[in-house]
Scaffold this active site. Structure first.
Site, PDB file in Angstrom:
ATOM      1  N   HIS A  29      24.073 -29.393  20.146  1.00 19.66           N
ATOM      2  CA  HIS A  29      24.833 -28.251  20.656  1.00 19.66           C
ATOM      3  C   HIS A  29      26.016 -27.956  19.732  1.00 19.66           C
ATOM      4  O   HIS A  29      26.641 -28.868  19.179  1.00 19.66           O
ATOM      5  CB  HIS A  29      25.388 -28.559  22.047  1.00 19.66           C
ATOM      6  CG  HIS A  29      24.371 -28.567  23.134  1.00 19.66           C
ATOM      7  ND1 HIS A  29      23.045 -28.252  22.941  1.00 19.66           N
ATOM      8  CD2 HIS A  29      24.486 -28.857  24.462  1.00 19.66           C
ATOM      9  CE1 HIS A  29      22.397 -28.343  24.098  1.00 19.66           C
ATOM     10  NE2 HIS A  29      23.259 -28.707  25.034  1.00 19.66           N
ATOM     11  N   CYS A  52      26.486 -32.076  29.123  1.00 20.17           N
ATOM     12  CA  CYS A  52      26.505 -32.325  27.683  1.00 20.17           C
ATOM     13  C   CYS A  52      27.563 -31.499  26.955  1.00 20.17           C
ATOM     14  O   CYS A  52      28.288 -32.015  26.089  1.00 20.17           O
ATOM     15  CB  CYS A  52      25.126 -32.054  27.085  1.00 20.17           C
ATOM     16  SG  CYS A  52      24.370 -30.502  27.607  1.00 20.17           S
TER      17      CYS A  52
END
Length: 346
Positions: free
Chosen positions: A247, A138
Site C-alpha cells: 500500500h 493495514c
C-alpha cells in the site's frame, strides 16, 4: 490434528490459515522463530478436506474452526473476516485462549486494545479482560508508524491521507481479478469500466453516511483510538490500484508546532520500524514494488514542508500490507506478550 515443533513454547492456533494473511502469519511465525510447541491450522469447515499448510518446511493439516477446542492453545491468531471472528473469537477467549484478531470486528469495542506495538505497545503489559486484542487496519498501521515520531517531535493537530491500496488487501480473489482484468484490457475485451485492471478505483468497502467509505472511516476511528486522541481531525480517501502487494499513502500532517523537513526526517529515521528513503532525485523515494513488498519496515519519503504553512508536512508512506499491515503486526503483538510474561512458554 496439529504439528509439533519446539520442545518448549506455546501452543498456537492460526484461524484463517489458508488465506493470504494466514499464510503470511505462518511464514512470519517461522521466520521470527516464535517458540511454537504445537501449531493448529484452522479454516472454515466449508473448505476442501485433506488440505495442509506449510510451516517450518513441514505440512500441517488444516482443521475446521467450527468445532475446534481453543482450550488446547494459549494463543490464537485470527484472520477470517469480521463474521467468523465475531462467532469464534469470543468462544476462544472464553475457553482461556488469548486472541489477536485481524478483522475489524472488535477494533472499536470497549475493553479491546487496538495495538501497534511501536506506537502503543504499553497496552500489552497485562492480559486484556476480554481476552481479545485487535490488530488495526493495514492502512492505519503504516500511517501511524509515520505519525507517531512526528507527534512526539512537534505535536499533532490534523491528518489528511489518500491511500493507494494493493489488491492483495482484498484477498486471493482480488489478485486473480486483477490478472484477468489486466489481460482483458490488453486484449481489448474489457467491459468493466470500474475494474481495477489499469485503473484507479476510489471505492473500498461500503459507503457510510456522509459519503466516506467504511475503509476511510476505519483510518479515522482507529487513528484516534490508537493515539488516544478522540478529537484528532482525520480525513481519508481510499483507492484501489492495480498493484499486487504494497500500500502507498500520500499524507498531509498538521503539527502543533513548526517542524522543519530535516528535523522530521531525523525523527522518522530514529523511529523503530521506519526506514527513510528521501533523496531528492529520480528513484530516491520508496515504492510499493521496489521497497515495501516482502519487507517488514514502513518506508517514508518525499518529506517536505508545505509551501505556505510552517506547521504542515507532506509525506509519502509505503508498506507491505500483508506483512506489517497485518501478519507481522499480529506476531509482534504476540512477541511483546511473551516478553511481558502475559503469555508463558512451557
Amino acid at each position: 490434528m496439529s504439528g509439533e515443533f519446539d520442545a518448549h513454547g506455546i501452543d498456537v492456533a492460526v484461524a484463517g490459515a489458508t488465506g493470504e494473511v494466514g499464510r503470511a502469519m505462518l511464514a512470519i511465525l517461522a521466520q521470527r522463530r516464535l517458540p511454537v510447541r504445537r501449531l493448529h491450522a484452522l479454516a472454515s469447515s466449508a473448505g476442501k478436506p485433506g488440505r495442509t499448510v506449510s510451516f517450518r518446511e513441514r505440512e500441517v493439516p488444516v482443521a475446521a474452526v467450527d468445532d475446534f477446542d481453543f482450550g488446547q492453545v494459549q494463543l490464537a491468531l485470527f484472520s477470517m473476516g469480521g463474521g467468523p471472528s465475531k462467532e469464534h473469537a469470543p468462544r476462544a477467549a472464553e475457553q482461556g485462549c488469548l486472541v489477536i484478531d485481524n478483522s475489524s470486528a472488535f477494533r472499536q469495542e470497549e475493553g479491546v486494545p487496538l495495538v501497534v506495538p511501536e506506537v502503543n505497545g504499553e497496552l500489552l503489559a497485562a492480559r486484556p479482560a476480554r481476552g481479545i486484542i485487535a490488530n488495526p487496519n493495514c492502512s492505519t498501521i503504516q500511517l501511524l508508524l509515520a505519525l507517531a515520531p512526528l507527534r512526539q517531535a512537534a505535536g499533532l493537530e490534523e491528518v489528511y491521507v489518500a491511500t493507494y491500496q494493493a489488491v492483495s488487501g482484498a484477498g486471493r480473489t482480488a489478485i486473480d481479478a486483477l490478472e484477468r482484468q489486466a489481460a482483458a484490457v490488453l486484449a481489448g475485451d474489457d467491459e468493466d469500466p470500474h475494474g481495477v485492471g489499469f485503473n484507479v478505483v476510489p471505492h473500498i468497502d461500503v459507503f457510510e453516511d456522509g459519503g466516506f467509505t467504511k475503509e476511510e472511516m476505519k483510518i479515522v476511528w482507529e487513528s484516534r483510538k490508537i493515539l488516544d486522541m478522540p478529537n484528532l481531525k482525520v480525513a481519508a480517501t481510499a483507492a484501489r490500484v492495480p498493484v499486487f502487494n504494497g500500500h502507498s499513502e500520500a499524507v498531509r500532517v498538521v503539527t502543533s508546532r513548526p517542524l522543519a523537513a530535516a528535523a522530521a526526517r531525523e525523527a522518522l529515521a530514529a523511529a523503530p520500524g521506519v526506514t527513510v528513503v528521501d533523496a531528492r532525485e529520480a528513484g530516491g523515494y520508496p515504492t510499493a514494488r521496489g521497497h515495501a513488498a516482502g519487507a517488514d519496515d514502513v518506508f517514508v519519503g518525499r518529506i517536505r514542508a508545505d509551501l505556505d504553512q510552517p506547521n504542515v508536512l507532506h509525506l509519502w508512506v509505503v508498506a507491505d500490507n500483508l506483512r506489517k499491515g497485518a501478519a507481522l503486526n499480529a506476531v509482534q503483538i504476540a512477541e511483546r506478550l511473551l516478553a511481558n510474561g502475559v503469555l508463558a512458554a512451557s
